[in-house]
Scaffold this motif. Structure first.
Motif, PDB file in Angstrom:
ATOM      1  N   VAL A 148      31.397  28.517  39.036  1.00 23.81           N
ATOM      2  CA  VAL A 148      31.104  29.906  38.624  1.00 23.81           C
ATOM      3  C   VAL A 148      31.945  30.743  38.198  1.00 23.81           C
ATOM      4  O   VAL A 148      33.064  30.932  38.561  1.00 23.81           O
ATOM      5  N   TYR A 149      31.914  31.183  36.778  1.00 23.29           N
ATOM      6  CA  TYR A 149      32.912  31.893  36.102  1.00 23.29           C
ATOM      7  C   TYR A 149      32.514  33.457  36.062  1.00 23.29           C
ATOM      8  O   TYR A 149      31.541  33.746  35.768  1.00 23.29           O
ATOM      9  N   TYR A 150      33.528  34.209  36.420  1.00 26.08           N
ATOM     10  CA  TYR A 150      33.233  35.646  36.806  1.00 26.08           C
ATOM     11  C   TYR A 150      34.378  36.244  35.698  1.00 26.08           C
ATOM     12  O   TYR A 150      35.357  36.001  35.619  1.00 26.08           O
ATOM     13  N   CYS A 151      33.711  37.038  34.895  1.00 27.11           N
ATOM     14  CA  CYS A 151      34.556  38.114  34.086  1.00 27.11           C
ATOM     15  C   CYS A 151      34.952  39.093  34.879  1.00 27.11           C
ATOM     16  O   CYS A 151      34.219  39.520  36.088  1.00 27.11           O
ATOM     17  N   ALA A 152      36.065  39.961  34.718  1.00 28.87           N
ATOM     18  CA  ALA A 152      36.857  40.723  35.476  1.00 28.87           C
ATOM     19  C   ALA A 152      37.588  41.696  34.670  1.00 28.87           C
ATOM     20  O   ALA A 152      38.035  41.450  33.873  1.00 28.87           O
ATOM     21  N   ALA A 153      37.580  43.077  35.071  1.00 26.92           N
ATOM     22  CA  ALA A 153      38.171  44.061  34.606  1.00 26.92           C
ATOM     23  C   ALA A 153      39.409  44.704  35.352  1.00 26.92           C
ATOM     24  O   ALA A 153      39.042  44.871  36.696  1.00 26.92           O
ATOM     25  N   GLY A 154      40.440  45.021  34.878  1.00 23.25           N
ATOM     26  CA  GLY A 154      41.515  45.669  35.687  1.00 23.25           C
ATOM     27  C   GLY A 154      42.466  46.099  34.965  1.00 23.25           C
ATOM     28  O   GLY A 154      42.179  46.806  33.601  1.00 23.25           O
ATOM     29  N   GLY A 155      43.442  46.860  35.670  1.00 23.06           N
ATOM     30  CA  GLY A 155      44.291  47.880  34.987  1.00 23.06           C
ATOM     31  C   GLY A 155      45.411  47.321  34.091  1.00 23.06           C
ATOM     32  O   GLY A 155      45.636  47.855  32.882  1.00 23.06           O
ATOM     33  N   THR A 156      45.873  45.943  34.258  1.00 25.91           N
ATOM     34  CA  THR A 156      46.542  45.377  33.409  1.00 25.91           C
ATOM     35  C   THR A 156      46.360  43.899  33.654  1.00 25.91           C
ATOM     36  O   THR A 156      45.807  43.401  34.641  1.00 25.91           O
ATOM     37  N   ALA A 157      46.733  43.043  32.626  1.00 17.80           N
ATOM     38  CA  ALA A 157      46.691  41.527  32.694  1.00 17.80           C
ATOM     39  C   ALA A 157      47.341  41.021  33.847  1.00 17.80           C
ATOM     40  O   ALA A 157      46.944  40.154  34.368  1.00 17.80           O
ATOM     41  N   ILE A 158      48.613  41.394  34.114  1.00 25.10           N
ATOM     42  CA  ILE A 158      49.576  40.969  35.327  1.00 25.10           C
ATOM     43  C   ILE A 158      48.888  41.299  36.294  1.00 25.10           C
ATOM     44  O   ILE A 158      48.928  40.481  37.283  1.00 25.10           O
ATOM     45  N   ALA A 159      48.246  42.568  36.587  1.00 21.98           N
ATOM     46  CA  ALA A 159      47.319  42.832  37.813  1.00 21.98           C
ATOM     47  C   ALA A 159      46.361  41.894  37.957  1.00 21.98           C
ATOM     48  O   ALA A 159      46.303  41.379  38.922  1.00 21.98           O
TER      49      ALA A 159
END
Length: 123
Positions: free
Chosen positions: A93-104
């Motif tokens: 199962v693939y989940y998209c995600a949002a975060g502060g930075t790509a490294i985070a």
């Protein structure tokens, strides 16, 4: 927080391709780094790929380098994952995600999750 809706999963034969999409609503999409994670049956969720807010930097898990490509369109508030040369072990199962930075995101620091879309690779 940003709301995320993933789509595009399905059943594909090994060696085939799929394209996942994730649409965002709510807060300003361009303020967020975006990424994809996946979770196979019986396994923990794992990082797949992340892209910076501008799209200028990307980070890939070793297992998908050279086969998967992430892209984003800030005007349309979408992120896509092009998956080529799919392998049986990509089934998850693939989940998209949002975060502060790509490294985070690469470290698992996620602000918002999408609902997940199933990718099944058959032999």
């Amino acid at each position: 927080q940003v709301q995320l809706v993933a789509s595009g999963g399905g059943l594909v034969q090994a060696g085939g391709s799929l394209r996942l999409s994730c649409a965002s609503s709510g807060r300003t999409f361009s303020n967020y780094a975006m990424g994809w994670f996946r979770q196979a049956p019986g396994k923990e969720r794992e990082f797949v790929v992340a892209i910076s807010t501008s799209g200028g930097s990307t980070y890939y898990a070793d297992s998908v380098k050279g086969r998967f490509t992430i892209s984003r369109d800030n005007a349309k508030s979408t992120v896509a994952l092009q998956m080529n040369s799919l392998k049986l072990e990509d089934t998850a199962v693939y989940y998209c995600a949002a975060g502060g930075t790509a490294i985070a995101l690469r470290s698992g620091n996620v602000n918002s999750w999408g609902q997940g879309t199933q990718v099944t690779v058959s032999s």
